[in-house]
Design an enzyme around this catalytic site. Structure first.
Site: not given
Length: 319
Positions: A215, A130, A165, A238, A278, A288, A286, A230
């Site tokens: 993604r 993050k 978060k 979410r 993301d 990852n 984000e 997603r």
């Protein structure tokens, strides 16, 4: 010309828990075996380092059977120095806790001894999933990282609609939305912040989440041409697949390509062979780096063989 056969070690979660119809590490293993590479696996808990010796792991040498059940067989087990493999792939899932942190130190020592580790352990530590976003603030929504409840309240007053978060969450765990009415903001801060003990992230809510949390995969600094959107289901905010989101593969947008071209080469140069961005709307939310996923979903829906692209990049990196 095909690459010479390599001995590859995957540091991953225990194989019996894999859901092979969607697991990206499984897709990597399958493609590596198809190309003739020798496969070994271990967990982070199997790593050990004794004074005067090289970093080792208790590894299992495995073959994939091609069956839906009993999908692998263990051919042998042995304590083996990590430097004896041509590549070590760190694929342990988050959270990035103290044990993950210690594992990166063992892997970095193995690098000093000659091991080739992907993603590089130092880069894993220096790019928390993050916080790494804020280096590329021009692509991020308004974002605040803090322990201060007062700062969070001020951010909400300014942005009106926010997402909160924890920094160590995964799969959508612990994500809350607070709208203009501020309903439950205090309770949510107390839950995540623990009276100033835990740092958390707050971002402006992006209504484009309705079209999906995309993604975008970067392999060797270059974007895979399809992403997995997603899409939240049933009133959720979410989109994470682990939180019930629906995965829909789609071509990258021009904005996605622009983001990938700006971020990908920089992260690749730091030893991050595989990265998952993301992206919601026009914003990265984000970055990852631990064990990015969505290989099989993208491949199944588009025919773009993501695992093959990854192993191509791995073979190039190994020379």
């Amino acid at each position: 010309m095909s690459a010479p056969a390599q001995r590859l070690l995957f540091v991953a979660d225990p194989l019996p828990g894999f859901k092979i119809h969607k697991d990206s590490t499984f897709a990597m293993l399958r493609e590596c075996q198809r190309r003739g590479h020798a496969l070994a696996v271990c967990t982070a808990a199997d790593l050990h380092w004794r004074s005067g010796a090289a970093v080792q792991a208790r590894v299992q040498f495995v073959e994939l059977t091609g069956h839906a059940t009993d999908w692998y067989r263990v051919c042998a087990s042995a304590d083996t120095a990590l430097r004896d493999f041509d590549a070590v792939l760190m694929r342990t899932d988050p959270p990035f806790d103290s044990e993950y942190f210690y594992a990166t130190h063992l892997l970095q020592q193995a690098e000093r001894e000659g091991a080739r580790v992907f993603n590089r352990p130092q880069a894993l530590r220096e790019h928390p999933e993050k916080l790494a976003l804020l280096e590329f603030a021009e692509f991020a929504p308004p974002t605040l990282v803090t322990r201060s409840a007062a700062a969070i309240r001020a951010f909400h007053a300014e942005q009106q609609d926010i997402i909160l978060k924890p920094l160590d969450g995964m799969g959508g765990m612990g994500i809350f939305r607070v709208g203009p009415d501020g309903l439950n903001l205090g309770a949510i801060i107390e839950t995540l912040n623990r009276h100033g003990q835990c740092t958390m992230m707050v971002q402006r809510f992006l209504p484009e989440i309705a079209q999906g949390d995309k993604r975008v995969l970067l392999i060797g600094g270059a974007a895979v041409p399809f992403c997995l959107a997603r899409i939240p289901q049933g009133g959720e905010v979410r989109g994470n697949l682990a939180a019930g989101g629906k995965g829909v593969a789609q071509p990258l947008s021009e904005r996605d390509w622009a983001i990938a071209r700006a971020i990908g080469p920089k992260l690749a140069a730091r030893g991050l062979l595989l990265v998952g961005l993301d992206v919601i709307g026009d914003c990265v939310t984000e970055i990852n780096v631990t064990s990015p996923t969505c290989f099989q979903e993208i491949t199944d829906q588009t025919g773009c063989d993501v695992a093959a692209l990854f192993v191509d990049a791995l073979e190039r990196a190994l020379g």
